[in-house]
Design an enzyme around this catalytic site. Structure first.
Site, PDB file in Angstrom:
ATOM      1  N   GLU A  36      14.276  68.077  92.621  1.00  0.00           N
ATOM      2  CA  GLU A  36      14.793  69.001  93.357  1.00  0.00           C
ATOM      3  C   GLU A  36      14.228  69.097  94.914  1.00  0.00           C
ATOM      4  O   GLU A  36      13.070  68.686  94.957  1.00  0.00           O
ATOM      5  CB  GLU A  36      14.530  70.539  92.960  1.00  0.00           C
ATOM      6  N   GLY A 125      26.391  81.343  94.187  1.00  0.00           N
ATOM      7  CA  GLY A 125      24.987  81.701  94.580  1.00  0.00           C
ATOM      8  C   GLY A 125      23.996  81.445  93.417  1.00  0.00           C
ATOM      9  O   GLY A 125      23.147  82.068  93.131  1.00  0.00           O
ATOM     10  N   LEU A 128      24.715  76.001  91.184  1.00  0.00           N
ATOM     11  CA  LEU A 128      25.538  75.322  90.550  1.00  0.00           C
ATOM     12  C   LEU A 128      26.335  74.518  91.642  1.00  0.00           C
ATOM     13  O   LEU A 128      27.534  73.794  91.126  1.00  0.00           O
ATOM     14  CB  LEU A 128      26.281  76.041  89.693  1.00  0.00           C
ATOM     15  N   SER A 129      26.397  74.694  92.998  1.00  0.00           N
ATOM     16  CA  SER A 129      26.986  73.917  93.991  1.00  0.00           C
ATOM     17  C   SER A 129      28.692  74.318  93.879  1.00  0.00           C
ATOM     18  O   SER A 129      29.348  73.326  94.113  1.00  0.00           O
ATOM     19  CB  SER A 129      26.692  72.369  93.863  1.00  0.00           C
ATOM     20  N   SER A 130      28.945  75.768  93.962  1.00  0.00           N
ATOM     21  CA  SER A 130      30.375  75.811  94.158  1.00  0.00           C
ATOM     22  C   SER A 130      30.883  75.413  95.550  1.00  0.00           C
ATOM     23  O   SER A 130      31.951  75.098  95.687  1.00  0.00           O
ATOM     24  CB  SER A 130      30.291  77.372  94.021  1.00  0.00           C
ATOM     25  N   SER A 131      29.890  75.565  96.666  1.00  0.00           N
ATOM     26  CA  SER A 131      30.302  74.941  98.014  1.00  0.00           C
ATOM     27  C   SER A 131      30.683  73.608  97.860  1.00  0.00           C
ATOM     28  O   SER A 131      31.696  73.147  98.472  1.00  0.00           O
ATOM     29  CB  SER A 131      29.158  75.462  98.920  1.00  0.00           C
ATOM     30  N   GLU A 163      29.207  70.830 105.161  1.00  0.00           N
ATOM     31  CA  GLU A 163      28.176  71.790 105.044  1.00  0.00           C
ATOM     32  C   GLU A 163      27.114  71.840 106.274  1.00  0.00           C
ATOM     33  O   GLU A 163      26.775  72.859 106.612  1.00  0.00           O
ATOM     34  CB  GLU A 163      27.570  71.269 103.949  1.00  0.00           C
ATOM     35  N   ASP A 175      24.455  67.250  95.737  1.00  0.00           N
ATOM     36  CA  ASP A 175      25.466  68.103  95.203  1.00  0.00           C
ATOM     37  C   ASP A 175      27.139  67.448  95.294  1.00  0.00           C
ATOM     38  O   ASP A 175      27.928  67.666  94.371  1.00  0.00           O
ATOM     39  CB  ASP A 175      25.524  69.440  95.845  1.00  0.00           C
ATOM     40  N   TYR A 225      15.451  77.233 103.416  1.00  0.00           N
ATOM     41  CA  TYR A 225      16.015  75.919 103.269  1.00  0.00           C
ATOM     42  C   TYR A 225      15.701  74.926 104.496  1.00  0.00           C
ATOM     43  O   TYR A 225      14.813  73.797 104.365  1.00  0.00           O
ATOM     44  CB  TYR A 225      17.285  75.852 102.785  1.00  0.00           C
TER      45      TYR A 225
END
Length: 395
Positions: A36, A125, A128-131, A163, A175, A225
């Protein structure tokens, strides 16, 4: 298989556009077993695509430059001219899509009009990297329907660029890469510098990966971040000033960090220490998988959480609670925060036949502690982005 989601996307398309879609695409979310915050710090990561998807129902608009999206889960629509220069807008979900168009325009290629409705089983949110699924799914669709001849790697990089430029998050490549390159029942060791990758069987010997969604997302995710990136850059510059031959964090040792701790200051030192240790943990995790040793993999995951919580400081009280409670269970080999941080999910390596009992137990404790009903996601490792047609997948 995914029939409910596919039918929901088709129904949304029919409702929004009063016609039938011509194509169905599925774009997966991802987990990261370990590694991570090292994807933007010269490291290795160990992600996999999962069987939670954004489903896109799509129809080309002949002789039109209008692209219209209907986000079924939000009940929101957005239209734009796909041939014009794009700029960010107020709706964040739209920016991921506009960023993809902008990146493709900068490559010199052109696309035409589309109607798209989409629905998702990837919880937003939750880390799980929906973006990434949204960005790369759209880039993949444009690549297929307009024959843009982008490679899979280029599609992942387009998603990352979207992104960076339109969402304002300086994410690494993990991701997007996992969403595009995922393989069923395989985890991927990805070199985030060279983008070389290798697949390993996800054999967990009676254990499974279960996600506990804290259902919280603290507002400082993006700022936190980006702040961590700045902290790391401070440390990196100090390391290079003393050791000009060091090119990346893979070459840095804990001994070097200890030597330079006073120059760095506590904050940069802690951030860099986490990264140096985490890069090594990923290599050890691959060894654990190769040797069918889930116990060792679990220990490494737990060590990662300690580092994320105490050294990189991107966890939060809710996630720390979920991890601590999970680790009290004999049938849990390891647990850690997953994703950018400050909320989202924990990932837990749990004995399969105990997963339901443990989940119920922790759900109850979490509700008592925080007054929040957490969510539990049992996941399977899946293929990357694919087109679905006539009950078959085209990969």
């Amino acid at each position: 298989m995914h029939t409910t989601l596919i039918n929901a996307a088709k129904a949304a398309f029919q409702s929004a556009f009063q016609s039938e879609p011509e194509h169905i695409f599925l774009s997966p979310g991802r987990i990261n077993i370990i590694g991570e915050h090292v994807d933007y710090n010269d490291g290795y990561v160990l992600p996999a695509a999962i069987d939670k998807y954004i489903c896109f129902a799509v129809k080309k608009q002949q002789d039109s430059e209008t692209c219209t999206f209907f986000a079924a889960d939000l009940n929101e629509s957005f239209s734009f001219n796909i041939s014009e220069k794009q700029s960010p807008v107020g709706q964040m979900w739209v920016n991921y899509l506009l960023g993809v168009v902008d990146a493709i325009q900068e490559s010199g290629k052109t696309v035409g009009g589309l109607q798209i409705a989409f629905s998702s089983t990837i919880p937003m949110g939750s880390g799980l990297s929906s973006s990434a699924a949204l960005e790369c799914g759209f880039a993949y669709i444009l690549n297929i329907l307009f024959d843009l001849q982008f490679s899979k790697k280029e599609i992942a990089l387009i998603g990352q660029k979207a992104e960076h430029t339109f969402a304002g998050v300086q994410c690494g490549i993990m991701d997007q890469f996992a969403s595009v390159f995922g393989k069923e029942n395989k985890v991927m060791m990805l070199d985030c510098n060279s983008l070389e990758h290798q697949y390993y069987d996800a054999q967990l010997n009676g254990y499974s990966l279960v996600l506990f969604d804290s259902c919280v997302k603290h507002t400082h995710l993006t700022s936190g971040y980006n702040d961590r990136r700045k902290d790391v850059e401070v440390g990196k510059e100090i390391i290079k000033s003393h050791y000009p031959g060091i090119l990346n964090f893979r070459q840095v040792t804990e001994e070097i960090l200890t030597e330079l701790k006073e120059d760095m200051g506590d904050l940069a030192y802690k951030r860099c220490l986490y990264l140096v240790k985490e890069i090594k943990r990923v290599e050890e995790a691959v060894k654990a998988l190769s040797e069918n040793n889930p116990e060792y993999l679990g220990r490494l995951m737990t060590e990662t959480h300690t580092g994320l919580s105490q050294e990189y400081e991107v966890s939060c009280n809710e996630i720390d609670f979920l991890v601590e409670e999970a680790l009290k269970e004999e049938s849990v080999l390891g647990a850690r925060m997953m994703g950018g941080g400050f909320g989202g999910c924990s990932i837990n390596l749990v004995k399969e036949d105990q997963a339901d009992r443990i989940s119920r137990n922790i759900e109850e404790k979490y509700r008592k502690a925080f007054g929040i009903d957490m969510k539990v996601y049992k996941i399977n490792i899946s293929e990357g982005i694919k087109e679905y047609t006539d009950n078959e997948f085209i990969i």
